[in-house]
Scaffold this motif. Sequence first.
Motif, PDB file in Angstrom:
ATOM      1  N   ILE A 206       0.880  -1.183   0.000  1.00 20.22           N
ATOM      2  CA  ILE A 206       0.000   0.000   0.000  1.00 20.22           C
ATOM      3  C   ILE A 206       0.913   1.228   0.000  1.00 20.22           C
ATOM      4  CG2 ILE A 206      -1.906   1.199   1.121  1.00 20.22           C
ATOM      5  CD1 ILE A 206      -2.717  -1.386   2.440  1.00 20.22           C
ATOM      6  N   PRO A 207       1.192   1.781  -1.173  1.00 21.86           N
ATOM      7  CA  PRO A 207       2.227   2.814  -1.319  1.00 21.86           C
ATOM      8  C   PRO A 207       1.688   4.240  -1.330  1.00 21.86           C
ATOM      9  CG  PRO A 207       1.675   1.939  -3.465  1.00 21.86           C
ATOM     10  CD  PRO A 207       0.709   1.317  -2.484  1.00 21.86           C
ATOM     11  N   TYR A 208       1.039   4.668  -0.272  1.00 23.21           N
ATOM     12  CA  TYR A 208       0.452   6.002  -0.255  1.00 23.21           C
ATOM     13  C   TYR A 208       1.523   7.082  -0.124  1.00 23.21           C
ATOM     14  CZ  TYR A 208      -4.417   4.458   0.176  1.00 23.21           C
ATOM     15  OH  TYR A 208      -5.658   3.920  -0.050  1.00 23.21           O
ATOM     16  N   ALA A 209       1.340   8.145  -0.888  1.00 26.37           N
ATOM     17  CA  ALA A 209       2.220   9.309  -0.794  1.00 26.37           C
ATOM     18  C   ALA A 209       1.834  10.154   0.424  1.00 26.37           C
ATOM     19  CB  ALA A 209       2.125  10.148  -2.076  1.00 26.37           C
ATOM     20  N   ALA A 210       2.721  11.073   0.780  1.00 27.92           N
ATOM     21  CA  ALA A 210       2.489  11.934   1.951  1.00 27.92           C
ATOM     22  C   ALA A 210       1.589  13.099   1.550  1.00 27.92           C
ATOM     23  CB  ALA A 210       3.814  12.447   2.496  1.00 27.92           C
ATOM     24  N   ILE A 232       1.546  -7.369   4.707  1.00 31.01           N
ATOM     25  CA  ILE A 232       1.311  -6.064   4.084  1.00 31.01           C
ATOM     26  C   ILE A 232       2.478  -5.148   4.428  1.00 31.01           C
ATOM     27  CG2 ILE A 232      -0.259  -4.089   3.893  1.00 31.01           C
ATOM     28  CD1 ILE A 232      -2.452  -5.888   5.108  1.00 31.01           C
ATOM     29  N   ILE A 233       3.048  -4.501   3.402  1.00 34.26           N
ATOM     30  CA  ILE A 233       4.011  -3.435   3.645  1.00 34.26           C
ATOM     31  C   ILE A 233       3.416  -2.142   3.113  1.00 34.26           C
ATOM     32  CG2 ILE A 233       5.965  -5.023   3.540  1.00 34.26           C
ATOM     33  CD1 ILE A 233       6.675  -3.848   0.809  1.00 34.26           C
ATOM     34  N   ALA A 234       3.734  -1.035   3.769  1.00 33.08           N
ATOM     35  CA  ALA A 234       3.093   0.230   3.409  1.00 33.08           C
ATOM     36  C   ALA A 234       3.962   1.401   3.828  1.00 33.08           C
ATOM     37  CB  ALA A 234       1.722   0.341   4.080  1.00 33.08           C
ATOM     38  N   THR A 235       3.727   2.518   3.184  1.00 35.84           N
ATOM     39  CA  THR A 235       4.287   3.780   3.653  1.00 35.84           C
ATOM     40  C   THR A 235       3.531   4.184   4.925  1.00 35.84           C
ATOM     41  OG1 THR A 235       2.744   4.982   2.248  1.00 35.84           O
ATOM     42  CG2 THR A 235       4.941   4.562   1.338  1.00 35.84           C
ATOM     43  N   PRO A 236       4.104   5.078   5.739  1.00 41.57           N
ATOM     44  CA  PRO A 236       3.448   5.439   7.003  1.00 41.57           C
ATOM     45  C   PRO A 236       2.549   6.668   6.901  1.00 41.57           C
ATOM     46  CG  PRO A 236       5.669   6.314   6.992  1.00 41.57           C
ATOM     47  CD  PRO A 236       5.473   5.617   5.661  1.00 41.57           C
ATOM     48  N   HIS A 237       2.101   7.012   5.691  1.00 38.12           N
ATOM     49  CA  HIS A 237       1.450   8.303   5.495  1.00 38.12           C
ATOM     50  C   HIS A 237      -0.055   8.290   5.691  1.00 38.12           C
ATOM     51  CE1 HIS A 237       5.347   9.552   4.346  1.00 38.12           C
ATOM     52  NE2 HIS A 237       5.372   8.829   3.259  1.00 38.12           N
ATOM     53  N   CYS A 238      -0.643   7.126   5.924  1.00 38.84           N
ATOM     54  CA  CYS A 238      -2.055   7.038   6.326  1.00 38.84           C
ATOM     55  C   CYS A 238      -2.079   6.732   7.811  1.00 38.84           C
ATOM     56  CB  CYS A 238      -2.776   5.948   5.535  1.00 38.84           C
ATOM     57  SG  CYS A 238      -4.409   5.547   6.184  1.00 38.84           S
ATOM     58  N   ASP A 239      -2.707   7.584   8.599  1.00 38.55           N
ATOM     59  CA  ASP A 239      -2.719   7.411  10.047  1.00 38.55           C
ATOM     60  C   ASP A 239      -3.321   6.072  10.447  1.00 38.55           C
ATOM     61  OD1 ASP A 239      -2.531   8.698  12.842  1.00 38.55           O
ATOM     62  OD2 ASP A 239      -4.645   8.139  12.722  1.00 38.55           O
ATOM     63  N   GLN A 240      -4.384   5.652   9.743  1.00 45.62           N
ATOM     64  CA  GLN A 240      -5.046   4.407  10.102  1.00 45.62           C
ATOM     65  C   GLN A 240      -4.179   3.186   9.804  1.00 45.62           C
ATOM     66  OE1 GLN A 240      -9.235   2.915   8.577  1.00 45.62           O
ATOM     67  NE2 GLN A 240      -9.443   4.430  10.213  1.00 45.62           N
ATOM     68  N   ILE A 241      -3.419   3.238   8.711  1.00 44.49           N
ATOM     69  CA  ILE A 241      -2.517   2.138   8.388  1.00 44.49           C
ATOM     70  C   ILE A 241      -1.355   2.099   9.368  1.00 44.49           C
ATOM     71  CG2 ILE A 241      -0.830   1.321   6.682  1.00 44.49           C
ATOM     72  CD1 ILE A 241      -2.735   2.273   4.498  1.00 44.49           C
ATOM     73  N   VAL A 247       0.602  -4.338  10.098  1.00 42.02           N
ATOM     74  CA  VAL A 247       1.156  -3.792   8.862  1.00 42.02           C
ATOM     75  C   VAL A 247       2.592  -3.324   9.098  1.00 42.02           C
ATOM     76  CG1 VAL A 247       0.844  -2.090   7.032  1.00 42.02           C
ATOM     77  CG2 VAL A 247      -1.156  -3.081   8.163  1.00 42.02           C
ATOM     78  N   LEU A 248       3.480  -3.675   8.172  1.00 42.96           N
ATOM     79  CA  LEU A 248       4.881  -3.258   8.231  1.00 42.96           C
ATOM     80  C   LEU A 248       5.006  -1.933   7.495  1.00 42.96           C
ATOM     81  CD1 LEU A 248       6.261  -6.759   7.228  1.00 42.96           C
ATOM     82  CD2 LEU A 248       6.346  -5.775   9.535  1.00 42.96           C
ATOM     83  N   THR A 249       5.329  -0.856   8.208  1.00 42.79           N
ATOM     84  CA  THR A 249       5.363   0.468   7.590  1.00 42.79           C
ATOM     85  C   THR A 249       6.749   1.091   7.684  1.00 42.79           C
ATOM     86  OG1 THR A 249       4.632   1.535   9.634  1.00 42.79           O
ATOM     87  CG2 THR A 249       2.930   0.897   8.056  1.00 42.79           C
ATOM     88  N   GLY A 250       7.057   1.921   6.701  1.00 41.91           N
ATOM     89  CA  GLY A 250       8.324   2.631   6.708  1.00 41.91           C
ATOM     90  C   GLY A 250       8.482   3.467   5.459  1.00 41.91           C
TER      91      GLY A 250
END
Length: 296
Positions: A206-210, A232-241, A247-250
């Motif tokens: 889930i690659p959301y931009a800031a 799931i890996i994702a950017t940390p730019h969605c507060d809920q994610i 979810v692994l975020t970074g």
Amino acid sequence: MLSWIGMPILLRRIAQLADSDGGAATIVVTTPHYLPLARRAAGRSAIVYYCSDDYRSYAGWDARRMARDEAALCRIARLSIFVSEALRARAVSEYALDPAKTCVSPNATEPRFAVPSAKPPGIAALPSPIFGAAGVLNTRIDLDFLAAVAADSRVGSLALVGPVEAALEDNPTLERLRADPKVHFFGAQPHEDMPRWMASFDVAVIPYAATPFNHFCSPMRLYDHLAIGQPIIATPHCDQIATRPEVLTGEIPAVPQLVGSALETLKMGRVQRIETWDHRVVALQESPVAGFGFPQ
């Protein structure tokens, strides 16, 4: 425009229902455009505001007007329901709301996402492990994050399922992704087929931009992937994610670590976490604030 056309009809229908039932109805309004309806109906009906997005970020919707009208609507409403804690916290802070008359009810998934299904032929033959992202590729998506995932030697394939918006056509990172033999664009797929496509990913991305919109949103794809059960890996730019421990975020520099952690998680098999709309209804029914909006 449609809300202005529909409001007189809705008001007449609400009055008919209230008169026939011998009491007031509970009216749920879903955008600040319905503020005039809420004002006229508040005398005889309970008003509930359901905020499903950051309307200030919608293209063509005046952000200042949305904030002004949403504040007025929240003050009229007996209960304001927000799809994310970030939206609720902003409203409480900026509109001086009583927190006890607000609650959070995130988006959810459908049971069909939890049902095992065969991979579509186009993706079944890809080298594994398959990392994949589903949804429209637009300015909400961090293409550089996707490029970093594809560049990791442990990633067999990167599958992108969804259309590409015209606004991205001159983006150099998009051209790099198109030129990368590990990256596969599958375009838009029928809605009813999306569970098959999303379940075909070994690891979901889930690659959301800031952006402000992403920060406040409640992405249904998150709950779809949780129901499927893959890492799931994702950017940390969605507060809920970012607040989901599963979810692994970074950021981009952390992609190698995220990929490694996802592959380790993959070895343990899929773990389904199913949160459907029925679950949301039950949670609202059991919430201590439910009586404010739905007294009957």
